[in-house]
Design a protein around this motif. Structure first.
Motif, PDB file in Angstrom:
ATOM      1  N   VAL A  52       0.842  -1.199   0.000  1.00  0.00           N
ATOM      2  CA  VAL A  52       0.000   0.000   0.000  1.00  0.00           C
ATOM      3  C   VAL A  52       0.873   1.244   0.000  1.00  0.00           C
ATOM      4  O   VAL A  52       0.547   2.246  -0.646  1.00  0.00           O
ATOM      5  CB  VAL A  52      -0.932  -0.008   1.229  1.00  0.00           C
ATOM      6  CG1 VAL A  52      -1.710   1.305   1.323  1.00  0.00           C
ATOM      7  CG2 VAL A  52      -1.888  -1.197   1.170  1.00  0.00           C
ATOM      8  N   GLN A  53       1.991   1.207   0.712  1.00  0.00           N
ATOM      9  CA  GLN A  53       2.894   2.361   0.759  1.00  0.00           C
ATOM     10  C   GLN A  53       3.492   2.644  -0.622  1.00  0.00           C
ATOM     11  O   GLN A  53       3.611   3.800  -1.041  1.00  0.00           O
ATOM     12  CB  GLN A  53       4.031   2.111   1.762  1.00  0.00           C
ATOM     13  CG  GLN A  53       3.617   2.110   3.225  1.00  0.00           C
ATOM     14  CD  GLN A  53       2.846   0.836   3.607  1.00  0.00           C
ATOM     15  OE1 GLN A  53       3.009  -0.213   2.975  1.00  0.00           O
ATOM     16  NE2 GLN A  53       2.017   0.951   4.658  1.00  0.00           N
ATOM     17  N   GLU A  54       3.857   1.590  -1.331  1.00  0.00           N
ATOM     18  CA  GLU A  54       4.424   1.774  -2.669  1.00  0.00           C
ATOM     19  C   GLU A  54       3.400   2.361  -3.629  1.00  0.00           C
ATOM     20  O   GLU A  54       3.715   3.235  -4.443  1.00  0.00           O
ATOM     21  CB  GLU A  54       4.933   0.434  -3.205  1.00  0.00           C
ATOM     22  CG  GLU A  54       6.228  -0.027  -2.546  1.00  0.00           C
ATOM     23  CD  GLU A  54       6.607  -1.433  -2.967  1.00  0.00           C
ATOM     24  OE1 GLU A  54       7.796  -1.652  -3.256  1.00  0.00           O
ATOM     25  OE2 GLU A  54       5.716  -2.310  -3.002  1.00  0.00           O
ATOM     26  N   ILE A  55       2.173   1.884  -3.548  1.00  0.00           N
ATOM     27  CA  ILE A  55       1.145   2.343  -4.471  1.00  0.00           C
ATOM     28  C   ILE A  55       0.791   3.808  -4.231  1.00  0.00           C
ATOM     29  O   ILE A  55       0.246   4.483  -5.106  1.00  0.00           O
ATOM     30  CB  ILE A  55      -0.121   1.454  -4.358  1.00  0.00           C
ATOM     31  CG1 ILE A  55      -0.915   1.467  -5.685  1.00  0.00           C
ATOM     32  CG2 ILE A  55      -1.029   1.902  -3.245  1.00  0.00           C
ATOM     33  CD1 ILE A  55      -0.297   0.677  -6.769  1.00  0.00           C
ATOM     34  N   ALA A  56       1.121   4.333  -3.043  1.00  0.00           N
ATOM     35  CA  ALA A  56       0.861   5.739  -2.733  1.00  0.00           C
ATOM     36  C   ALA A  56       1.980   6.653  -3.233  1.00  0.00           C
ATOM     37  O   ALA A  56       1.814   7.879  -3.259  1.00  0.00           O
ATOM     38  CB  ALA A  56       0.682   5.922  -1.223  1.00  0.00           C
ATOM     39  N   ASP A  57       3.124   6.079  -3.611  1.00  0.00           N
ATOM     40  CA  ASP A  57       4.255   6.868  -4.092  1.00  0.00           C
ATOM     41  C   ASP A  57       3.963   7.390  -5.507  1.00  0.00           C
ATOM     42  O   ASP A  57       3.677   6.612  -6.412  1.00  0.00           O
ATOM     43  CB  ASP A  57       5.506   5.983  -4.119  1.00  0.00           C
ATOM     44  CG  ASP A  57       6.744   6.762  -4.528  1.00  0.00           C
ATOM     45  OD1 ASP A  57       6.749   7.300  -5.658  1.00  0.00           O
ATOM     46  OD2 ASP A  57       7.699   6.816  -3.744  1.00  0.00           O
ATOM     47  N   PRO A  58       4.023   8.720  -5.725  1.00  0.00           N
ATOM     48  CA  PRO A  58       3.694   9.288  -7.044  1.00  0.00           C
ATOM     49  C   PRO A  58       4.530   8.705  -8.176  1.00  0.00           C
ATOM     50  O   PRO A  58       4.019   8.472  -9.272  1.00  0.00           O
ATOM     51  CB  PRO A  58       3.968  10.782  -6.866  1.00  0.00           C
ATOM     52  CG  PRO A  58       3.802  11.021  -5.403  1.00  0.00           C
ATOM     53  CD  PRO A  58       4.307   9.781  -4.730  1.00  0.00           C
ATOM     54  N   GLN A  59       5.824   8.463  -7.914  1.00  0.00           N
ATOM     55  CA  GLN A  59       6.686   7.910  -8.955  1.00  0.00           C
ATOM     56  C   GLN A  59       6.268   6.486  -9.312  1.00  0.00           C
ATOM     57  O   GLN A  59       6.223   6.105 -10.480  1.00  0.00           O
ATOM     58  CB  GLN A  59       8.154   7.929  -8.502  1.00  0.00           C
ATOM     59  CG  GLN A  59       8.868   9.240  -8.791  1.00  0.00           C
ATOM     60  CD  GLN A  59      10.366   9.068  -8.706  1.00  0.00           C
ATOM     61  OE1 GLN A  59      10.887   8.609  -7.686  1.00  0.00           O
ATOM     62  NE2 GLN A  59      11.069   9.434  -9.755  1.00  0.00           N
ATOM     63  N   PHE A  60       5.959   5.712  -8.277  1.00  0.00           N
ATOM     64  CA  PHE A  60       5.551   4.327  -8.531  1.00  0.00           C
ATOM     65  C   PHE A  60       4.173   4.291  -9.189  1.00  0.00           C
ATOM     66  O   PHE A  60       3.900   3.440 -10.040  1.00  0.00           O
ATOM     67  CB  PHE A  60       5.542   3.517  -7.225  1.00  0.00           C
ATOM     68  CG  PHE A  60       5.437   2.045  -7.461  1.00  0.00           C
ATOM     69  CD1 PHE A  60       6.528   1.333  -7.952  1.00  0.00           C
ATOM     70  CD2 PHE A  60       4.250   1.368  -7.225  1.00  0.00           C
ATOM     71  CE1 PHE A  60       6.437  -0.023  -8.183  1.00  0.00           C
ATOM     72  CE2 PHE A  60       4.152   0.006  -7.452  1.00  0.00           C
ATOM     73  CZ  PHE A  60       5.248  -0.696  -7.933  1.00  0.00           C
TER      74      PHE A  60
END
Length: 281
Positions: A52-60
């Motif tokens: 979930v943290q990764e999916i919130a990253d704008p770049q990711f």
């Protein structure tokens, strides 16, 4: 972005690909943003290789959307084979201009559609899609009016009116009359034309009575109404053979119905065509 893409693990990339394959088989959503929202909800239900943290990253997020867009475009290119439909019809002294129902998802120009603005795949050659193009021609505002102007024989009129009664709706594959030119994704020359010369070596354009393309199932079909009074001379039979050859070379089926089929068993005719005319679910 390139640096980020280089660091994405194969397992995360595989997770994205598996999601794409599953959703493309079951959903009718082809917008990248809508696709990403489904993907985000799927990740949040976890556990997944992507957190979930990764999916919130704008770049990711940008990386995921780029991946999803590429898969959508690739799937569309493989599924949409027919790019152009040109129609020219005559009614009395009125001439309906060519109508190009563009669905070019490669580069595109004019009214053709570019990959950068790829609309929902399932809307290709539907009634709503066709009705967007028809007002650009003279004397005509929508598909129902085009069918009325273009259909000359009693058999054609019986056929299109029954189609209207059974299938006419925005998301239904459209019944397109009087096609004289089309092209496929694999055509290097761009267009296939129903063209022939008469006994005086004068060139003419042949036309197929009707065309339908069910984009959701990938099924194209030409339909010819073979009324005996219009198909009995040597020249007319040669034109019929030309149409069969052009369709066969393109790999597009041609379905021919006789006077008896239309007059005596119209319900049976549409039972044969139901799989093409019904919107795929």
């Amino acid at each position: 972005m390139n640096k980020l893409m280089a660091t994405v693990s194969k397992s995360k990339d595989g997770c994205l690909s598996a999601f794409c394959d599953a959703v493309l088989r079951t959903e009718k959503i082809w917008s990248t943003d809508q696709f990403f929202e489904i993907f985000k909800a799927w990740v949040e239900r976890g556990p997944r290789e992507i957190s979930v943290q990764e999916i919130a990253d704008p770049q990711f997020q940008a990386y995921c959307k780029n991946h999803l867009a590429q898969r959508i475009s690739s799937r569309s290119i493989n599924q949409i084979k027919l790019l152009i439909q040109d129609v020219r019809t005559y009614q009395g002294r009125d001439q309906l201009a060519d109508i190009r129902f563009g669905w070019d998802i490669s580069k595109g120009s004019g009214r053709r559609i570019k990959t950068t603005a790829l609309p929902p795949l399932q809307s290709a050659f539907t009634v709503s899609h066709v009705n967007e193009y028809i007002p650009h021609a003279k004397h005509c505002e929508n598909l129902e009016q085009l069918l009325s102007l273009a259909s000359k024989s009693h058999l054609e009129i019986l056929f299109y009116k029954e189609w209207l009664r059974r299938y006419y709706s925005d998301d239904a594959p459209a019944l397109i009359p009087e096609v004289h030119r089309f092209s496929l994704a694999g055509d290097s020359c761009g267009q296939r034309t129903f063209r022939y010369e008469d006994k005086n070596n004068i060139g003419h354009r042949g036309r197929i009575d009707f065309f339908v393309y069910n984009a959701a199932s990938g099924k194209p079909l030409f339909i010819e109404i073979d009324g005996h009074e219009f198909h009995k001379t040597v020249e007319q039979r040669q034109v019929d053979a030309m149409k069969r050859n052009v369709c066969a070379e393109a790999g597009v089926p041609l379905k021919v119905f006789t006077t008896a089929d239309i007059k005596d068993d119209l319900d049976g005719v549409f039972r044969q065509l139901d799989h093409v005319f019904k919107p795929s679910t």
